[in-house]
Design an enzyme around this catalytic site. Sequence first.
Site, PDB file in Angstrom:
ATOM      1  N   HIS A 195       0.918  -1.277   0.045  1.00  0.00           N
ATOM      2  CA  HIS A 195       0.037   0.089  -0.030  1.00  0.00           C
ATOM      3  C   HIS A 195       0.763   1.204  -0.078  1.00  0.00           C
ATOM      4  O   HIS A 195       1.003   1.961   0.983  1.00  0.00           O
ATOM      5  CB  HIS A 195      -0.984   0.000   1.233  1.00  0.00           C
ATOM      6  CG  HIS A 195      -1.983   0.908   1.163  1.00  0.00           C
ATOM      7  ND1 HIS A 195      -2.415   1.751   0.185  1.00  0.00           N
ATOM      8  CD2 HIS A 195      -3.125   1.211   2.201  1.00  0.00           C
ATOM      9  CE1 HIS A 195      -3.375   2.488   0.644  1.00  0.00           C
ATOM     10  NE2 HIS A 195      -3.906   2.135   1.485  1.00  0.00           N
TER      11      HIS A 195
ATOM     12  N   CYS B 177      -4.055   3.578   9.527  1.00  0.00           N
ATOM     13  CA  CYS B 177      -4.402   3.851   8.195  1.00  0.00           C
ATOM     14  C   CYS B 177      -5.722   3.974   8.050  1.00  0.00           C
ATOM     15  O   CYS B 177      -6.228   4.866   7.073  1.00  0.00           O
ATOM     16  CB  CYS B 177      -3.772   2.931   7.172  1.00  0.00           C
ATOM     17  SG  CYS B 177      -4.277   1.018   7.300  1.00  0.00           S
TER      18      CYS B 177
HETATM   19  N1  NVA Z   1      -4.562  -4.031   5.296  1.00  0.00           N
HETATM   20  C1  NVA Z   1      -5.846  -3.332   4.987  1.00  0.00           C
HETATM   21  C2  NVA Z   1      -5.328  -1.640   4.622  1.00  0.00           C
HETATM   22  C3  NVA Z   1      -6.939  -1.237   4.281  1.00  0.00           C
HETATM   23  C4  NVA Z   1      -6.723   0.477   4.135  1.00  0.00           C
HETATM   24  C5  NVA Z   1      -6.572  -3.952   3.981  1.00  0.00           C
HETATM   25  O1  NVA Z   1      -5.680  -4.518   3.087  1.00  0.00           O
HETATM   26  O2  NVA Z   1      -7.573  -4.304   3.987  1.00  0.00           O
HETATM   27  N1   CP Z   2      -6.431   3.783   4.345  1.00  0.00           N
HETATM   28  C1   CP Z   2      -7.066   3.396   3.212  1.00  0.00           C
HETATM   29  O1   CP Z   2      -6.577   3.018   2.175  1.00  0.00           O
HETATM   30  O2   CP Z   2      -8.239   3.780   3.322  1.00  0.00           O
HETATM   31  P1   CP Z   2      -9.556   3.262   2.120  1.00  0.00           P
HETATM   32  O3   CP Z   2      -9.485   1.847   2.227  1.00  0.00           O
HETATM   33  O4   CP Z   2     -10.734   3.821   2.803  1.00  0.00           O
HETATM   34  O5   CP Z   2      -8.959   3.686   0.807  1.00  0.00           O
END
Ligand code: NVA
Ligand code: CP
Length: 305
Positions: free
Chosen positions: A130, A264
């Site tokens: 990410h 996040c």
């Molecule tokens: N690790 C989480 C981050 C969401 C912003 C996911 O991948 O769902």
């Molecule tokens: N932190 C983040 O990526 O949030 P969303 O899943 O809402 O985009």
Amino acid sequence: MPPLSGRDLLSLSDLSADELTELLAFATELKSGKHHPQFPQKVLGLLFRKASTRTRVSFSVAMYQLGGQVLDLHSGVTQVGRGEPTSDTARVLDRYLDVVAIRTFDQSEIQEFADYASIPVINALTDLEHPCQILADLLTIQEEFGTLKGLTLTYLGDGNNVAHSLLLGCALVGLNVRIACPTGYAPNPTIVEQASQFGQGRSNVLVTTDPEAAVKDAQVLYTDVWASMGQEAEADDRLPIFQPYQVNESLLAKASNDAIVLHCLPAHRGEEITHEVIESSASRVWAQAENRMHAQKALLASVLG
Ligand code: NVA
Ligand code: CP
């Protein structure tokens, strides 16, 4: 503006240490409102297979503020969700769009898209990484402490996409990084190795199962959900396994006196973070979320520039 014209950001490791530092400086400059490059008639596509609030809205607003347009191409409203090959979609969208941000499961899908498209391809979250999140995180830490070098960030929880990009990003900018996670949930060893190499001589990279030792004297505590998108079926089983890694007042008290807490978002209060801590004076999660927009505006302007 960092010279990233036409470049992809599939992984944070696509940036050199200098490019990352320059990108953060450019984001700071844009946030101060001194300078606002304009890209009229440029179009950003958001090709998402997963839900999103922050990434979708912050990318959209950033692009509008740069004078461009945005197309929301969620898989449910395109042929992507009906199985059109990535290589075909990429070659078609390449002819319409100027830049694309993709949120999906497999890293190999964005890699394949990038192989078939000449426009900049940005990773808006995969199961592996990410990177855009970490641009905002580093910006938030830099704003708080005036520097990144020599600080220590401790991430507690699952060795997931956010943990992977944190490892790479922290190592590149010289921030010491400790990842504390239960046995069996450690980050990808290849990424840990890559981060250790980036960090040589400037950042200590540590992976441990001991949350208390990991937070000792850390200036930044960071957590994320214990089950990511796509892992919902495992969520209940994970609760007792991850409980010792919860960011709560007792763990926060073991960190540095000036420690801040990042997440996040979205957060699951009572799981990876307590209500008291996310609402405490140590929490910087709202500034962190805002910085998604400033960091991604800098990224968009740099790859379009
Ligand atoms: N690790 C989480 C981050 C969401 C912003 C996911 O991948 O769902
Ligand atoms: N932190 C983040 O990526 O949030 P969303 O899943 O809402 O985009």
